[in-house]
Design a protein around this motif. Structure first.
Motif, PDB file in Angstrom:
ATOM      1  N   GLY A  17      20.002  -8.631  14.607  1.00 44.42           N
ATOM      2  CA  GLY A  17      18.764  -9.217  15.071  1.00 44.42           C
ATOM      3  C   GLY A  17      17.572  -8.892  14.196  1.00 44.42           C
ATOM      4  O   GLY A  17      16.456  -9.268  14.494  1.00 44.42           O
ATOM      5  N   ARG A  18      17.772  -8.156  13.123  1.00 45.93           N
ATOM      6  CA  ARG A  18      16.684  -7.826  12.215  1.00 45.93           C
ATOM      7  C   ARG A  18      16.969  -8.432  10.855  1.00 45.93           C
ATOM      8  O   ARG A  18      18.109  -8.566  10.458  1.00 45.93           O
ATOM      9  N   THR A  19      15.916  -8.779  10.170  1.00 41.51           N
ATOM     10  CA  THR A  19      16.045  -9.288   8.813  1.00 41.51           C
ATOM     11  C   THR A  19      15.462  -8.255   7.866  1.00 41.51           C
ATOM     12  O   THR A  19      14.368  -7.742   8.103  1.00 41.51           O
ATOM     13  N   VAL A  20      16.176  -7.935   6.832  1.00 39.38           N
ATOM     14  CA  VAL A  20      15.700  -6.980   5.847  1.00 39.38           C
ATOM     15  C   VAL A  20      14.995  -7.748   4.740  1.00 39.38           C
ATOM     16  O   VAL A  20      15.544  -8.683   4.165  1.00 39.38           O
ATOM     17  N   VAL A  21      13.757  -7.354   4.488  1.00 37.14           N
ATOM     18  CA  VAL A  21      12.971  -7.983   3.441  1.00 37.14           C
ATOM     19  C   VAL A  21      12.727  -6.945   2.355  1.00 37.14           C
ATOM     20  O   VAL A  21      12.153  -5.896   2.622  1.00 37.14           O
ATOM     21  N   PRO A  22      13.186  -7.198   1.144  1.00 37.09           N
ATOM     22  CA  PRO A  22      12.936  -6.232   0.080  1.00 37.09           C
ATOM     23  C   PRO A  22      11.440  -6.149  -0.202  1.00 37.09           C
ATOM     24  O   PRO A  22      10.748  -7.165  -0.230  1.00 37.09           O
ATOM     25  N   LEU A  23      10.936  -4.954  -0.364  1.00 39.54           N
ATOM     26  CA  LEU A  23       9.509  -4.749  -0.551  1.00 39.54           C
ATOM     27  C   LEU A  23       9.298  -3.701  -1.631  1.00 39.54           C
ATOM     28  O   LEU A  23       9.895  -2.629  -1.591  1.00 39.54           O
ATOM     29  N   HIS A  60       0.616   8.584  -8.813  1.00 36.02           N
ATOM     30  CA  HIS A  60       1.313   9.879  -8.738  1.00 36.02           C
ATOM     31  C   HIS A  60       0.763  10.714  -7.588  1.00 36.02           C
ATOM     32  O   HIS A  60       1.518  11.377  -6.872  1.00 36.02           O
ATOM     33  N   ALA A  61      -0.551  10.655  -7.393  1.00 35.68           N
ATOM     34  CA  ALA A  61      -1.178  11.428  -6.312  1.00 35.68           C
ATOM     35  C   ALA A  61      -0.726  10.906  -4.946  1.00 35.68           C
ATOM     36  O   ALA A  61      -0.441  11.695  -4.031  1.00 35.68           O
ATOM     37  N   GLN A  62      -0.657   9.584  -4.811  1.00 35.85           N
ATOM     38  CA  GLN A  62      -0.191   9.011  -3.548  1.00 35.85           C
ATOM     39  C   GLN A  62       1.261   9.372  -3.282  1.00 35.85           C
ATOM     40  O   GLN A  62       1.632   9.696  -2.157  1.00 35.85           O
ATOM     41  N   ARG A  63       2.073   9.338  -4.334  1.00 40.04           N
ATOM     42  CA  ARG A  63       3.489   9.703  -4.186  1.00 40.04           C
ATOM     43  C   ARG A  63       3.620  11.161  -3.746  1.00 40.04           C
ATOM     44  O   ARG A  63       4.413  11.494  -2.861  1.00 40.04           O
ATOM     45  N   ALA A  64       2.804  12.026  -4.352  1.00 39.92           N
ATOM     46  CA  ALA A  64       2.837  13.445  -3.977  1.00 39.92           C
ATOM     47  C   ALA A  64       2.422  13.614  -2.513  1.00 39.92           C
ATOM     48  O   ALA A  64       3.022  14.417  -1.773  1.00 39.92           O
ATOM     49  N   GLY A  65       1.418  12.855  -2.089  1.00 40.87           N
ATOM     50  CA  GLY A  65       0.986  12.915  -0.697  1.00 40.87           C
ATOM     51  C   GLY A  65       2.068  12.438   0.253  1.00 40.87           C
ATOM     52  O   GLY A  65       2.293  13.036   1.317  1.00 40.87           O
ATOM     53  N   LEU A  66       2.749  11.360  -0.119  1.00 36.29           N
ATOM     54  CA  LEU A  66       3.852  10.857   0.705  1.00 36.29           C
ATOM     55  C   LEU A  66       4.989  11.873   0.785  1.00 36.29           C
ATOM     56  O   LEU A  66       5.568  12.094   1.854  1.00 36.29           O
ATOM     57  N   GLU A  67       5.304  12.501  -0.346  1.00 40.39           N
ATOM     58  CA  GLU A  67       6.369  13.517  -0.359  1.00 40.39           C
ATOM     59  C   GLU A  67       5.992  14.700   0.521  1.00 40.39           C
ATOM     60  O   GLU A  67       6.817  15.215   1.273  1.00 40.39           O
ATOM     61  N   ALA A  68       4.728  15.138   0.422  1.00 37.00           N
ATOM     62  CA  ALA A  68       4.279  16.271   1.231  1.00 37.00           C
ATOM     63  C   ALA A  68       4.352  15.950   2.718  1.00 37.00           C
ATOM     64  O   ALA A  68       4.826  16.763   3.522  1.00 37.00           O
ATOM     65  N   ARG A  69       3.893  14.772   3.078  1.00 34.06           N
ATOM     66  CA  ARG A  69       3.933  14.377   4.496  1.00 34.06           C
ATOM     67  C   ARG A  69       5.377  14.264   4.981  1.00 34.06           C
ATOM     68  O   ARG A  69       5.698  14.669   6.097  1.00 34.06           O
ATOM     69  N   ALA A  70       6.243  13.703   4.144  1.00 33.33           N
ATOM     70  CA  ALA A  70       7.656  13.582   4.515  1.00 33.33           C
ATOM     71  C   ALA A  70       8.286  14.960   4.702  1.00 33.33           C
ATOM     72  O   ALA A  70       9.079  15.170   5.620  1.00 33.33           O
ATOM     73  N   SER A 107      10.566   6.787   2.849  1.00 37.38           N
ATOM     74  CA  SER A 107      10.702   5.420   3.361  1.00 37.38           C
ATOM     75  C   SER A 107      10.226   5.315   4.804  1.00 37.38           C
ATOM     76  O   SER A 107       9.575   4.345   5.188  1.00 37.38           O
ATOM     77  N   THR A 108      10.546   6.313   5.612  1.00 37.69           N
ATOM     78  CA  THR A 108      10.114   6.305   7.008  1.00 37.69           C
ATOM     79  C   THR A 108       8.597   6.372   7.101  1.00 37.69           C
ATOM     80  O   THR A 108       7.981   5.656   7.894  1.00 37.69           O
ATOM     81  N   ILE A 109       7.985   7.212   6.281  1.00 38.86           N
ATOM     82  CA  ILE A 109       6.524   7.331   6.274  1.00 38.86           C
ATOM     83  C   ILE A 109       5.902   5.993   5.871  1.00 38.86           C
ATOM     84  O   ILE A 109       4.964   5.508   6.505  1.00 38.86           O
ATOM     85  N   VAL A 110       6.432   5.370   4.822  1.00 37.57           N
ATOM     86  CA  VAL A 110       5.902   4.099   4.345  1.00 37.57           C
ATOM     87  C   VAL A 110       6.084   3.018   5.408  1.00 37.57           C
ATOM     88  O   VAL A 110       5.180   2.217   5.656  1.00 37.57           O
TER      89      VAL A 110
END
Length: 94
Positions: A22-28, A34-44, A52-55
């Motif tokens: 019932g779900r469609t996967v859309v590639p995104l 680099h700073a945003q990636r580091a922030g995402l890693e820290a939060r994860a 991926s869950t955070i995003v």
């Protein structure tokens, strides 16, 4: 559908692979600094989950916010249709 000689019907065979849920996967693809990636890693790491869950949560929150924007626009359109533009401007000024 095919019918077998004894009267039973059988469905055509399905292809192997994942079943639709019932779900469609859309590639995104999302580009981050680099700073945003580091922030995402820290939060994860803090939440003990994946980036991926955070995003996905950020995307869902953004979609919900845009849904509220659309709802607000529809309410404004309804006010204008019912009471005219003067009522809308009066409501915004107060």
């Amino acid at each position: 559908m095919t019918t077998i000689l004894d009267g039973r019907s059988s469905s055509p065979r399905r292809r192997p692979g994942p079943k639709p849920r019932g779900r469609t996967v859309v590639p995104l693809t999302i580009t981050v600094t680099h700073a945003q990636r580091a922030g995402l890693e820290a939060r994860a790491d803090v939440e003990k989950t994946s980036i991926s869950t955070i995003v996905r949560r950020f995307v869902a929150a953004g979609l919900a916010a845009s849904g509220l924007f659309v709802l607000a626009a529809l309410i404004e359109i309804a006010i204008v249709r019912r009471y005219g533009a003067r009522a809308l401007w009066a409501a915004k000024e107060s």
